[in-house]
Design a protein around this motif. Structure first.
Motif, PDB file in Angstrom:
ATOM      1  N   GLN A 127     -17.095  44.812  29.746  1.00 37.35           N
ATOM      2  CA  GLN A 127     -17.235  45.889  30.438  1.00 37.35           C
ATOM      3  C   GLN A 127     -17.275  45.937  31.269  1.00 37.35           C
ATOM      4  OE1 GLN A 127     -20.326  47.957  28.277  1.00 37.35           O
ATOM      5  NE2 GLN A 127     -18.743  48.993  26.675  1.00 37.35           N
ATOM      6  N   GLN A 128     -17.147  47.167  32.618  1.00 40.58           N
ATOM      7  CA  GLN A 128     -17.280  47.476  33.822  1.00 40.58           C
ATOM      8  C   GLN A 128     -17.936  48.940  34.068  1.00 40.58           C
ATOM      9  OE1 GLN A 128     -14.216  47.275  36.951  1.00 40.58           O
ATOM     10  NE2 GLN A 128     -13.188  45.002  36.198  1.00 40.58           N
ATOM     11  N   GLY A 129     -18.593  48.830  34.701  1.00 40.52           N
ATOM     12  CA  GLY A 129     -18.937  50.466  34.834  1.00 40.52           C
ATOM     13  C   GLY A 129     -18.522  51.175  35.974  1.00 40.52           C
ATOM     14  N   VAL A 130     -17.793  52.443  35.872  1.00 37.85           N
ATOM     15  CA  VAL A 130     -17.025  53.069  36.270  1.00 37.85           C
ATOM     16  C   VAL A 130     -17.624  54.396  37.122  1.00 37.85           C
ATOM     17  CG1 VAL A 130     -14.879  54.635  37.316  1.00 37.85           C
ATOM     18  CG2 VAL A 130     -15.077  52.049  35.268  1.00 37.85           C
ATOM     19  N   VAL A 131     -17.478  54.724  38.542  1.00 41.25           N
ATOM     20  CA  VAL A 131     -18.411  55.394  39.253  1.00 41.25           C
ATOM     21  C   VAL A 131     -17.656  55.782  40.217  1.00 41.25           C
ATOM     22  CG1 VAL A 131     -20.692  54.285  38.924  1.00 41.25           C
ATOM     23  CG2 VAL A 131     -19.112  53.875  41.111  1.00 41.25           C
ATOM     24  N   ALA A 132     -18.427  57.563  40.532  1.00 43.22           N
ATOM     25  CA  ALA A 132     -17.108  58.307  41.488  1.00 43.22           C
ATOM     26  C   ALA A 132     -17.934  59.640  40.991  1.00 43.22           C
ATOM     27  CB  ALA A 132     -15.198  58.732  41.098  1.00 43.22           C
ATOM     28  N   ASN A 133     -18.368  60.772  42.440  1.00 39.24           N
ATOM     29  CA  ASN A 133     -19.260  61.405  42.677  1.00 39.24           C
ATOM     30  C   ASN A 133     -17.734  62.538  42.293  1.00 39.24           C
ATOM     31  OD1 ASN A 133     -21.270  60.231  42.462  1.00 39.24           O
ATOM     32  ND2 ASN A 133     -20.949  60.769  44.609  1.00 39.24           N
ATOM     33  N   PHE A 134     -17.804  64.111  41.682  1.00 35.95           N
ATOM     34  CA  PHE A 134     -16.991  64.494  41.677  1.00 35.95           C
ATOM     35  C   PHE A 134     -17.379  66.209  42.250  1.00 35.95           C
ATOM     36  CE2 PHE A 134     -15.671  61.812  38.611  1.00 35.95           C
ATOM     37  CZ  PHE A 134     -14.469  61.677  38.669  1.00 35.95           C
ATOM     38  N   ARG A 135     -17.112  67.393  42.665  1.00 36.57           N
ATOM     39  CA  ARG A 135     -17.675  68.434  42.656  1.00 36.57           C
ATOM     40  C   ARG A 135     -17.375  69.682  41.517  1.00 36.57           C
ATOM     41  NH1 ARG A 135     -15.590  69.143  47.144  1.00 36.57           N
ATOM     42  NH2 ARG A 135     -17.717  68.729  48.601  1.00 36.57           N
ATOM     43  N   CYS A 136     -17.618  70.443  40.750  1.00 34.01           N
ATOM     44  CA  CYS A 136     -18.046  70.904  39.589  1.00 34.01           C
ATOM     45  C   CYS A 136     -17.305  72.360  39.944  1.00 34.01           C
ATOM     46  CB  CYS A 136     -19.218  70.608  38.923  1.00 34.01           C
ATOM     47  SG  CYS A 136     -19.543  68.767  38.671  1.00 34.01           S
ATOM     48  N   GLU A 137     -16.760  72.583  39.360  1.00 33.80           N
ATOM     49  CA  GLU A 137     -15.998  73.778  38.771  1.00 33.80           C
ATOM     50  C   GLU A 137     -17.639  75.157  38.899  1.00 33.80           C
ATOM     51  OE1 GLU A 137     -13.148  77.463  37.367  1.00 33.80           O
ATOM     52  OE2 GLU A 137     -12.935  74.759  36.600  1.00 33.80           O
ATOM     53  N   LYS A 138     -18.084  74.506  37.847  1.00 38.51           N
ATOM     54  CA  LYS A 138     -19.045  74.999  36.917  1.00 38.51           C
ATOM     55  C   LYS A 138     -20.629  74.836  37.251  1.00 38.51           C
ATOM     56  CE  LYS A 138     -16.506  76.291  32.978  1.00 38.51           C
ATOM     57  NZ  LYS A 138     -16.459  76.156  31.007  1.00 38.51           N
ATOM     58  N   PRO A 139     -21.805  75.490  37.511  1.00 37.14           N
ATOM     59  CA  PRO A 139     -22.693  74.892  37.854  1.00 37.14           C
ATOM     60  C   PRO A 139     -23.622  74.289  37.320  1.00 37.14           C
ATOM     61  CG  PRO A 139     -23.335  76.815  37.365  1.00 37.14           C
ATOM     62  CD  PRO A 139     -21.855  76.709  37.511  1.00 37.14           C
ATOM     63  N   HIS A 140     -24.059  72.710  37.148  1.00 35.58           N
ATOM     64  CA  HIS A 140     -24.732  71.632  35.994  1.00 35.58           C
ATOM     65  C   HIS A 140     -26.098  72.359  35.934  1.00 35.58           C
ATOM     66  CE1 HIS A 140     -26.911  69.667  39.693  1.00 35.58           C
ATOM     67  NE2 HIS A 140     -25.302  69.271  40.166  1.00 35.58           N
ATOM     68  N   ARG A 141     -26.203  72.819  36.854  1.00 37.50           N
ATOM     69  CA  ARG A 141     -28.141  73.155  36.415  1.00 37.50           C
ATOM     70  C   ARG A 141     -29.288  72.173  36.458  1.00 37.50           C
ATOM     71  NH1 ARG A 141     -24.934  77.471  34.409  1.00 37.50           N
ATOM     72  NH2 ARG A 141     -25.301  79.756  34.954  1.00 37.50           N
ATOM     73  N   GLY A 142     -29.020  71.472  36.979  1.00 39.19           N
ATOM     74  CA  GLY A 142     -29.906  70.139  36.697  1.00 39.19           C
ATOM     75  C   GLY A 142     -29.859  69.100  35.348  1.00 39.19           C
ATOM     76  N   ALA A 143     -28.737  69.298  34.837  1.00 38.07           N
ATOM     77  CA  ALA A 143     -28.314  68.886  32.909  1.00 38.07           C
ATOM     78  C   ALA A 143     -27.593  67.445  33.593  1.00 38.07           C
ATOM     79  CB  ALA A 143     -27.305  70.065  32.075  1.00 38.07           C
ATOM     80  N   ALA A 144     -28.240  66.638  32.557  1.00 38.81           N
ATOM     81  CA  ALA A 144     -27.332  65.078  32.350  1.00 38.81           C
ATOM     82  C   ALA A 144     -26.811  65.801  30.940  1.00 38.81           C
ATOM     83  CB  ALA A 144     -28.532  64.253  33.031  1.00 38.81           C
TER      84      ALA A 144
END
Length: 251
Positions: A127-144
């Motif tokens: 496997q590979q770990g694919v990583v990237a960062n995004f800006r979200c339309e909805k607030p994540h409110r500290g949720a993973a």
């Protein structure tokens, strides 16, 4: 975080670049669902998400501030030997260092471990770990969020400013496909894979993939030698415990 706080490092980190995880939601591939809440558990946070470059820089600055630490930098190791009462490290520039203990903290491909004659086995996960960062339309409110899917394990980790960091552990062919996608298509693919939980995604960083492998050392201590961190063990990033294992080794 408590270890870093006790080491005098945590309070030097920029609070605006730290994100507390307040809830976690995990979705199984057969309809299973688990939810963890810091509030329900009576704790301040379930975890912290910290930029690795920010943390590495502060770890280095903290090391430089210590009055009882001598840094040899830049330096390149050339040879390592062990006697009954001392370890001897020879540097490429001819200098020789002696110590009662050598700690190998130089990563999964540790020069120190090899020089000490400790052979390890690497087991690729395929496997590979694919990583990237995004800006979200909805607030994540500290949720993973984490999804166990037919094409691997997808994790969304909250970042400050309603940004999100993705780690998609997936078979190599699928990983190469994801990394090659145009930014808009990658955003759509990731949003759909996460059931649009955070709405439309916008790219902040390009996707990158790195191979995942397991590494076990037959022993992590020897006379005058200790292996710590990735020099001692390398694991799947499924739950992000690799760095915590390293901190525990240091502690």
């Amino acid at each position: 975080a408590r270890f870093l706080e006790g080491s005098g490092i945590w309070h030097h980190l920029d609070p605006a670049r730290l994100q507390a995880v307040e809830t976690m939601e995990i979705f199984g591939d057969a309809g299973g669902h688990m939810r963890f809440s810091a509030y329900d558990s009576g704790i301040g946070e379930l975890a912290w998400i910290v930029e690795s470059s920010l943390l590495q820089r502060e770890l280095w600055e903290t090391a430089k501030r210590q009055g009882n630490v001598t840094l040899f930098c830049p330096a390149q190791p050339a040879a390592l030997s062990f006697a009954a009462d001392v370890a001897v490290l020879r540097l490429a520039d001819g200098r020789t260092l002696q110590a009662q203990l050598v700690v190998a903290a130089d990563g999964a491909d540790s020069w120190t471990r090899s020089a000490a004659g400790i052979d390890v086995q690497f087991q690729p996960y395929g496997q590979q770990g694919v990583v990237a960062n995004f800006r979200c339309e909805k607030p994540h409110r500290g949720a993973a969020f984490q999804w166990f899917r037919h094409d691997g394990v997808l994790a969304w980790l909250p970042l400050p400013g309603n940004l999100m960091s993705m780690v998609w552990s997936t078979p190599e062919d699928h990983a190469r496909e994801l990394v090659a996608l145009p930014a808009a298509e990658l955003c759509a693919r990731v949003a759909d894979a996460g059931a649009q939980r955070l709405g439309r995604l916008e790219p902040v960083t390009p996707a990158a993939g790195f191979p995942l492998r397991l590494m076990r050392a037959p022993r992590t201590v020897a006379p005058r030698l200790a292996l710590v961190g990735d020099a001692a063990h390398a694991i799947h990033p499924l739950s992000g415990h690799g760095i915590n294992l390293g901190f525990q080794d240091a502690r």
